[in-house]
Scaffold this active site. Structure first.
Site, short mmCIF file in Angstrom:
data_model
loop_
_atom_site.label_atom_id
_atom_site.label_comp_id
_atom_site.label_asym_id
_atom_site.label_seq_id
_atom_site.Cartn_x
_atom_site.Cartn_y
_atom_site.Cartn_z
N ALA A 113 77.28 23.47 48.16
CA ALA A 113 75.96 23.35 48.77
C ALA A 113 75.50 24.74 49.23
CB ALA A 113 76.01 22.39 49.96
N LYS A 114 74.25 24.87 49.53
CA LYS A 114 73.73 26.14 50.06
C LYS A 114 72.39 25.86 50.72
CE LYS A 114 74.93 30.62 49.89
NZ LYS A 114 76.23 31.26 49.69
N GLY A 115 72.02 26.74 51.66
CA GLY A 115 70.74 26.57 52.32
C GLY A 115 70.08 27.91 52.54
#
Ligand code: NAD
Length: 424
Positions: A113-115
């Site tokens: 995941a990444k943000g």
């Protein structure tokens, strides 16, 4: 079946295009698991959020925020949060996908995941930074959590920002959820060794690659792009091993010193001024000249797509250690391989950070904390073990370390995918 997604404009040298082409290259090595590969070519879930905050002058400003969960077949999502004016959905998708590959390559029980927030944090006051972080955390709070998706620091985010994220999530859920983020301050359940873990992983994998190339680290010339958390820590460790850091570049400029910088002085300068620019212990160099510097080891540790085809033709290093995520575009990758320049790819080279993040998460759940020596020993062992498996795979199929890392990782992800089956 098609991997063309309507909601991103994919370019071949943009980060998502780079990732897709890396996946295409691994398909011939996946055997019957290849039938599931489409699942890797699209994110499982992508959340776009509006982040409005009140500025100190009373005006309201709106920012774009993202959290992408690429694949969670092997465990909860895991990956950092980036604050940068150029952040886009496409970039966050690629960074999330590389996290899936990286976590699987090192065999951590995580998905990817990444943000990110599209913002220049240098233009915000401390209080504005806190407000943007808290509102962003609240907005993505519907998909993050200690068992669902665990953010961590990335470009322009740090332990203080992780503390605000942890507090916001905890306030919203009526808990003290230390395990919701990693890279926290030590007093809040952070782990010893986390701050320097990514740089340490770059060093450990780089030292092994140098050994295999019979490249002596003592006196080796090293050039580093990006002198932040990753590049700075890696440079220090190479310097301690006897290498000379002869060139450095960051957003404030490029500097050069044939005899090697005094690292203590340079680190103090970067800490005080925010960058390498203006450092008296080196000469100023043009930003494009950085890529022509005669060196043995090049460490890109800033942003994506820095090693373009044109730059790949000029690089003189024998070894490229990808501290950054996605620094090399696919065409440049081919040029480096043709020129006999060994690339230790991001998806293994910079996995030290997420590995110690995993240690932090485990320590938070058990409320029992390890010493820094224990952390570093376990980190070195995991990184060396993962690199050996990747190297053996590369030798067996006669492929690059990047494709070998993807082969090891995709096999693990797609096996989990197959075993879980397709719901419903
Ligand atoms: P950071 O914010 O600490 O440092 C970023 C560095 O990049 C700074 O030195 C900055 O000046 C430089 N930079 C920014 N724009 C630049 C430009 N246009 N040209 C040259 N230099 C520029 O960030 P970081 O945590 O060190 O992350 C660096 C890279 O490493 C990113 O690609 C990140 O995704 C990757 N990474 C970080 C971690 C981690 O644990 N922090 C883990 C794995 C990978």
């Amino acid at each position: 079946m098609t991997s063309q997604l309507s909601y991103v404009r994919t370019t071949t040298d943009g980060p998502w295009g780079t990732y897709l082409s890396q996946v295409d290259r691994v398909v011939p090595y996946l055997g019957e698991l290849a039938r599931w590969v489409e699942t890797l070519k699209r994110p499982k879930r992508a959340l776009i959020v509006d982040v409005p905050i009140e500025l100190d002058n009373g005006e309201v400003a709106h920012f774009e925020g993202f959290r992408v969960q690429h694949n969670m077949s092997r465990g909860p999502g895991k990956g950092g949060v980036r604050y940068h004016p150029d952040v886009t959905l496409e970039e966050v998708m690629a960074l999330a996908a590389w996290m899936s590959i990286k976590n699987a390559a090192v065999n951590l029980p995580y998905g990817g995941a990444k943000g990110g927030i599209r913002v220049d944090p240098a233009k915000l006051s401390h209080k504005e930074l806190e407000r943007i972080t808290r509102r962003y955390t609240s907005e993505i709070g519907i998909i993050i959590g200690p068992h669902s998706d665990i953010p961590a620091p990335d470009v322009n985010t740090n332990p203080q920002i992780m503390a605000w994220m942890m507090d916001t999530y905890s306030m919203n859920t009526g808990t003290t959820a230390t395990g919701v983020v990693t890279g926290k301050p030590i007093h809040l359940g952070g782990s010893l060794g986390r701050v320097k873990a990514t740089g340490r992983g770059v060093f450990v994998t780089g030292r092994e690659a140098a050994r295999r190339l019979s490249l002596d680290l003592s006196g080796a010339r090293v050039a580093v792009q990006g002198f932040g958390n990753v590049g700075g820590a890696a440079a220090e460790l190479f310097n301690q091993a006897g290498a000379r850091i002869i060139a450095a570049q960051d957003h404030t400029g490029s500097i050069f010193n044939e005899s090697g910088f005094d690292m203590a002085d340079l680190m103090a300068h970067v800490k005080a001024s925010g960058g390498v620019g203006g450092f008296k212990g080196g000469e100023v160099m043009g930003n494009e000249e950085f890529w022509d510097v005669k060196c043995d080891i090049l460490i890109p540790a800033a942003l994506e797509s820095q090693i373009t085809a044109a730059r790949a033709k000029r690089i003189t290093a024998r070894l490229v250690l990808e501290g950054a995520n996605g620094p090399t575009v696919p065409q440049a990758d081919d040029i480096l391989a043709e020129r006999g320049i060994l690339v230790v790819p991001d998806v293994i080279c910079n996995a030290g950070g997420v590995t110690v993040s995993y240690f932090e998460w485990v320590q938070d759940f058990s409320s029992f904390f390890w010493t820094e020596d224990e952390i570093n020993l376990r980190l070195d062992k995991i990184m060396m073990g993962a690199l050996k498996k990747i190297w053996d795979t590369a030798d067996r199929h006669k492929i690059t370390l990047r494709t070998a890392t993807f082969a090891v990782a995709c096999e693990r992800i797609l096996t989990a995918r197959k075993e879980r089956g397709l719901y419903p």
